[in-house]
Design an enzyme around this catalytic site. Structure first.
Site, PDB file in Angstrom:
ATOM      1  N   GLU A  98       9.665  16.694  15.037  1.00  0.00           N
ATOM      2  CA  GLU A  98      10.097  16.232  13.721  1.00  0.00           C
ATOM      3  C   GLU A  98       9.532  17.169  12.659  1.00  0.00           C
ATOM      4  O   GLU A  98       8.320  17.360  12.574  1.00  0.00           O
ATOM      5  CB  GLU A  98       9.610  14.809  13.441  1.00  0.00           C
ATOM      6  CG  GLU A  98      10.180  14.297  12.131  1.00  0.00           C
ATOM      7  CD  GLU A  98       9.677  12.913  11.736  1.00  0.00           C
ATOM      8  OE1 GLU A  98       8.470  12.650  11.875  1.00  0.00           O
ATOM      9  OE2 GLU A  98      10.503  12.110  11.272  1.00  0.00           O
ATOM     10  N   LYS A 126       0.876  -1.186   0.000  1.00  0.00           N
ATOM     11  CA  LYS A 126       0.000   0.000   0.000  1.00  0.00           C
ATOM     12  C   LYS A 126       0.911   1.233   0.000  1.00  0.00           C
ATOM     13  O   LYS A 126       1.399   1.655   1.050  1.00  0.00           O
ATOM     14  CB  LYS A 126      -0.894  -0.063   1.239  1.00  0.00           C
ATOM     15  CG  LYS A 126      -2.023   0.957   1.387  1.00  0.00           C
ATOM     16  CD  LYS A 126      -1.660   2.330   1.166  1.00  0.00           C
ATOM     17  CE  LYS A 126      -2.444   3.421   1.755  1.00  0.00           C
ATOM     18  NZ  LYS A 126      -1.926   4.692   1.189  1.00  0.00           N
ATOM     19  N   GLY A 141       5.852   5.176   8.654  1.00  0.00           N
ATOM     20  CA  GLY A 141       5.165   6.456   8.524  1.00  0.00           C
ATOM     21  C   GLY A 141       5.289   7.247   9.804  1.00  0.00           C
ATOM     22  O   GLY A 141       6.227   7.039  10.588  1.00  0.00           O
ATOM     23  N   THR A 175       4.592   8.788  13.559  1.00  0.00           N
ATOM     24  CA  THR A 175       4.303   8.174  14.855  1.00  0.00           C
ATOM     25  C   THR A 175       2.804   8.261  15.152  1.00  0.00           C
ATOM     26  O   THR A 175       2.224   7.326  15.715  1.00  0.00           O
ATOM     27  CB  THR A 175       5.155   8.857  15.947  1.00  0.00           C
ATOM     28  OG1 THR A 175       6.536   8.575  15.642  1.00  0.00           O
ATOM     29  CG2 THR A 175       4.851   8.327  17.337  1.00  0.00           C
ATOM     30  N   GLU A 188       7.930   1.370  11.762  1.00  0.00           N
ATOM     31  CA  GLU A 188       9.107   2.236  11.533  1.00  0.00           C
ATOM     32  C   GLU A 188       8.574   3.662  11.466  1.00  0.00           C
ATOM     33  O   GLU A 188       7.901   4.030  10.501  1.00  0.00           O
ATOM     34  CB  GLU A 188       9.788   1.877  10.198  1.00  0.00           C
ATOM     35  CG  GLU A 188      10.350   0.474  10.129  1.00  0.00           C
ATOM     36  CD  GLU A 188      11.578   0.253  10.994  1.00  0.00           C
ATOM     37  OE1 GLU A 188      12.034   1.210  11.661  1.00  0.00           O
ATOM     38  OE2 GLU A 188      12.067  -0.887  11.016  1.00  0.00           O
ATOM     39  N   CYS A 207      13.522   9.905   7.695  1.00  0.00           N
ATOM     40  CA  CYS A 207      13.273   9.621   9.113  1.00  0.00           C
ATOM     41  C   CYS A 207      14.565   9.655   9.919  1.00  0.00           C
ATOM     42  O   CYS A 207      14.533   9.881  11.123  1.00  0.00           O
ATOM     43  CB  CYS A 207      12.579   8.277   9.263  1.00  0.00           C
ATOM     44  SG  CYS A 207      13.438   6.966   8.414  1.00  0.00           S
ATOM     45  N   GLY A 262       1.172   5.608  13.268  1.00  0.00           N
ATOM     46  CA  GLY A 262       1.676   4.353  13.855  1.00  0.00           C
ATOM     47  C   GLY A 262       0.852   3.914  15.059  1.00  0.00           C
ATOM     48  O   GLY A 262       0.581   2.732  15.245  1.00  0.00           O
TER      49      GLY A 262
HETATM   50  P1  NDP Z   1       1.822   8.922   7.306  1.00  0.00           P
HETATM   51  O1  NDP Z   1       1.909   8.286   8.638  1.00  0.00           O
HETATM   52  O2  NDP Z   1       0.891  10.038   7.115  1.00  0.00           O
HETATM   53  O3  NDP Z   1       1.437   7.824   6.195  1.00  0.00           O
HETATM   54  C1  NDP Z   1       2.168   6.649   5.978  1.00  0.00           C
HETATM   55  C2  NDP Z   1       1.313   5.655   5.216  1.00  0.00           C
HETATM   56  O4  NDP Z   1       0.210   5.266   6.029  1.00  0.00           O
HETATM   57  C3  NDP Z   1       0.708   6.207   3.917  1.00  0.00           C
HETATM   58  O5  NDP Z   1       0.654   5.171   2.957  1.00  0.00           O
HETATM   59  C4  NDP Z   1      -0.697   6.602   4.359  1.00  0.00           C
HETATM   60  O6  NDP Z   1      -1.624   6.623   3.293  1.00  0.00           O
HETATM   61  C5  NDP Z   1      -1.007   5.471   5.334  1.00  0.00           C
HETATM   62  N1  NDP Z   1      -2.077   5.759   6.299  1.00  0.00           N
HETATM   63  C6  NDP Z   1      -2.518   6.969   6.732  1.00  0.00           C
HETATM   64  N2  NDP Z   1      -3.561   6.804   7.586  1.00  0.00           N
HETATM   65  C7  NDP Z   1      -3.757   5.460   7.721  1.00  0.00           C
HETATM   66  C8  NDP Z   1      -4.682   4.653   8.451  1.00  0.00           C
HETATM   67  N3  NDP Z   1      -5.613   5.156   9.253  1.00  0.00           N
HETATM   68  N4  NDP Z   1      -4.596   3.304   8.329  1.00  0.00           N
HETATM   69  C9  NDP Z   1      -3.650   2.754   7.535  1.00  0.00           C
HETATM   70  N5  NDP Z   1      -2.778   3.454   6.802  1.00  0.00           N
HETATM   71  C10 NDP Z   1      -2.817   4.802   6.905  1.00  0.00           C
HETATM   72  O7  NDP Z   1       3.325   9.301   6.944  1.00  0.00           O
HETATM   73  P2  NDP Z   1       3.846  10.124   5.698  1.00  0.00           P
HETATM   74  O8  NDP Z   1       3.490   9.411   4.432  1.00  0.00           O
HETATM   75  O9  NDP Z   1       3.452  11.543   5.864  1.00  0.00           O
HETATM   76  O10 NDP Z   1       5.445   9.957   5.890  1.00  0.00           O
HETATM   77  C11 NDP Z   1       6.176  10.768   6.758  1.00  0.00           C
HETATM   78  C12 NDP Z   1       6.444  10.068   8.083  1.00  0.00           C
HETATM   79  O11 NDP Z   1       7.032   8.795   7.870  1.00  0.00           O
HETATM   80  C13 NDP Z   1       7.448  10.824   8.927  1.00  0.00           C
HETATM   81  O12 NDP Z   1       7.001  10.963  10.247  1.00  0.00           O
HETATM   82  C14 NDP Z   1       8.701   9.946   8.920  1.00  0.00           C
HETATM   83  O13 NDP Z   1       9.512  10.090  10.016  1.00  0.00           O
HETATM   84  C15 NDP Z   1       8.118   8.592   8.771  1.00  0.00           C
HETATM   85  N6  NDP Z   1       9.089   7.659   8.182  1.00  0.00           N
HETATM   86  C16 NDP Z   1       9.708   6.721   8.981  1.00  0.00           C
HETATM   87  C17 NDP Z   1      10.672   5.878   8.470  1.00  0.00           C
HETATM   88  C18 NDP Z   1      11.331   4.825   9.311  1.00  0.00           C
HETATM   89  O14 NDP Z   1      11.837   3.873   8.756  1.00  0.00           O
HETATM   90  N7  NDP Z   1      11.347   4.922  10.626  1.00  0.00           N
HETATM   91  C19 NDP Z   1      11.097   5.972   7.079  1.00  0.00           C
HETATM   92  C20 NDP Z   1      10.390   6.961   6.324  1.00  0.00           C
HETATM   93  C21 NDP Z   1       9.416   7.776   6.884  1.00  0.00           C
HETATM   94  P3  NDP Z   1      -1.960   7.960   2.444  1.00  0.00           P
HETATM   95  O15 NDP Z   1      -0.881   8.951   2.737  1.00  0.00           O
HETATM   96  O16 NDP Z   1      -1.971   7.480   1.049  1.00  0.00           O
HETATM   97  O17 NDP Z   1      -3.303   8.427   2.910  1.00  0.00           O
END
Ligand code: NDP
Length: 452
Positions: A355, A153, A206, A208, A228, A262, A211
């Site tokens: 962040e 996804k 994504g 926190t 992550e 991240c 998460g």
């Molecule tokens: P988000 O948490 O907004 O989204 C991540 C993913 O989760 C997207 O595909 C999003 O879909 C999906 N998502 C959103 N809401 C839900 C839900 N209720 N149920 C299931 N899936 C959902 O993160 P961002 O895309 O904005 O990425 C930035 C963040 O990711 C930063 O905080 C960064 O630190 C973190 N990150 C962490 C990494 C690590 O390895 N620790 C590596 C890279 C990033 P959609 O956006 O399509 O709606």
């Protein structure tokens, strides 16, 4: 329903992608469950061979994928090409893992127990927009090697390389529906995957905040989760370090991928006795950062992912922090944001504690090693960090005291696919990568054989 996909460097629409709804996501889960029987029936050696072919298909398509990732995410083309090379190497590494899931034999009273590593079943890999292909592959490959089927996804902003990846899986001969992609929003598609009882494990990368939602949803049917999440990593420079090397490396330790990383070292902790000298070295290094067209060979930093994200990053500068230096940005279309260095002597500015996920770094002074460790750990995150010193004892003592999963010494990059990756505290749960990642996608089964 369809969504437009934008090139963040030009603001042009480069594709339209179908947005699936809940019902079509459920169909994908049903197809995945059915594909489990086929994938499980293939021997480990044949599974390894198919996964190698998949890796080689990606390798043959590397330039196309790199160009696509750059157009969709704004990564510099140099970075996309480098990342693609690492993706292929990582895929080959885990193709081999299919044959290395070796159980144990344990002598017990009256007989022997033997252990097997059984696949969990359907694995959902939910990825963010900053490194879409790399993060998809990190979750997907060890899961497949362990005999699971995978539903990817991607973020709705950056689905293009993930869509191509699944085409390549088919071209390489993976059975139907062993790897699928579902495009759509988090609340519709992502949440359906989280709620579905046939999904055995979720790998979520994504924020926190999301998460926490993932973990709450997964708790309802006790799904396995790897999380992550975000970070606020410290780059610690001791007075005895090679200050020139540390100052020259610091900008790209946070501005790489426009700070949308991240592991970005977004807090620059410098020992007070050398902070002025260090800033003098840092300023020209920041001024030399080239922001612009990501396809140009001499560009270091591309755009932010979207106008909305640029507003979010800009808000951090609204209360006028003490700006030390900013790099230039191009005029015209594109979601540009100037790489920015801020100074915060008490370390409490919002830029020093939250962040930002943009090209902003806050310089904070510290007095001694206890003070450096205290400031570095004064965050709910615990993902990454760096230590610069010529004293290896100091470096290792400090590394052991930092509450973070991925540290580098005299370097700002710690992530290697051969070594485990993941966060302490609210930066995540579980580990990806490294030699044991495939085991994270298995259940251990113990079978007793009586020898009586
Ligand atoms: P988000 O948490 O907004 O989204 C991540 C993913 O989760 C997207 O595909 C999003 O879909 C999906 N998502 C959103 N809401 C839900 C839900 N209720 N149920 C299931 N899936 C959902 O993160 P961002 O895309 O904005 O990425 C930035 C963040 O990711 C930063 O905080 C960064 O630190 C973190 N990150 C962490 C990494 C690590 O390895 N620790 C590596 C890279 C990033 P959609 O956006 O399509 O709606």
């Amino acid at each position: 329903m369809h969504a437009e996909v934008i090139n963040p460097a030009t603001e042009d629409i480069i594709a339209t992608v179908e947005m699936l709804d809940e019902a079509r996501t459920e169909h994908a889960v049903r197809r995945a469950s059915a594909a489990m029987n086929t994938w499980r029936s293939i021997s480990a050696a044949d599974r390894a061979r198919l996964l190698q072919r998949f890796a080689l298909a990606v390798e043959a398509d590397m330039e196309n994928l790199a160009q696509l990732e750059t157009r969709n995410c704004g990564h510099t083309l140099n970075n996309s090409r480098f990342t693609l090379r690492k993706i292929v190497d990582c895929m080959l590494f885990y193709a081999g893992a299919a044959e290395r899931l070796i159980g144990k034999q344990i002598p017990v009273d009256g007989g022997i127990n033997i252990t097997f590593h059984e696949p969990v079943g359907v694995v959902a890999v939910i990825a963010p927009w900053n490194f879409p292909l790399m993060i998809a592959v990190w979750g997907m490959m060890p899961a497949l090697a362990a005999g699971n089927v995978v539903i990817l996804k991607p973020s709705e902003l950056t689905p293009l390389t993930t869509l191509r990846l699944v085409e390549l899986a088919t071209e390489a001969g993976l059975p139907d529906n062993v790897v699928q992609v579902v495009t759509g929003t988090g609340p519709a598609v992502g949440q359906t995957l989280l709620d579905h009882s046939d999904v055995g494990k979720v790998v979520f990368t994504g924020s926190t905040a999301v998460g926490r939602t993932v973990m709450t949803s997964a708790a309802r049917n006790l799904k396995r989760v790897t999380l992550e999440l975000g970070g606020k990593s410290a780059n610690i420079v001791f007075a005895d370090a090679d200050l020139k090397a540390a100052a020259e490396a610091a900008p790209m330790g946070v501005f790489d991928n426009a700070g949308q990383d991240c592991c970005a070292r977004s807090r620059l902790l410098v020992q007070r006795s050398v902070i002025d000298e260090f800033i003098e070295l840092l300023v020209p290094a920041v001024r030399s950062v080239v922001v612009g067209d990501p396809t140009h060979a001499d560009t270091h930093v591309g755009p932010l992912i979207s106008a909305t994200h640029r507003e979010r990053v800009s808000a951090f500068l609204a209360d006028k922090p003490q700006i030390v230096v900013q790099a230039d940005i191009p005029e015209g279309p594109g979601y540009w944001f100037p790489p920015t260095v801020i100074r915060s002597d008490d370390g409490r500015a919002p830029t020093a504690t939250q962040e930002i996920f943009g090209p902003v770094v806050t310089v904070i002074p510290f007095d001694d090693d206890d003070d450096a460790v205290r400031i570095a750990n004064d965050t709910t995150y615990g993902l990454a960090g760096s230590i610069w010193t010529r004293d290896i004892g100091q470096a290792l003592r400090t590394a052991r005291r930092i509450e973070a999963g991925n540290l580098s010494i005299n370097s700002n990059s710690a992530v290697r696919y051969q070594a485990p990756f993941g966060g302490f505290k609210q930066s995540g749960i579980g580990r990806e990568l490294g030699p044991d990642a495939a085991l994270e996608f298995t259940e251990t089964k113990s079978v007793y054989i009586s020898t009586a």
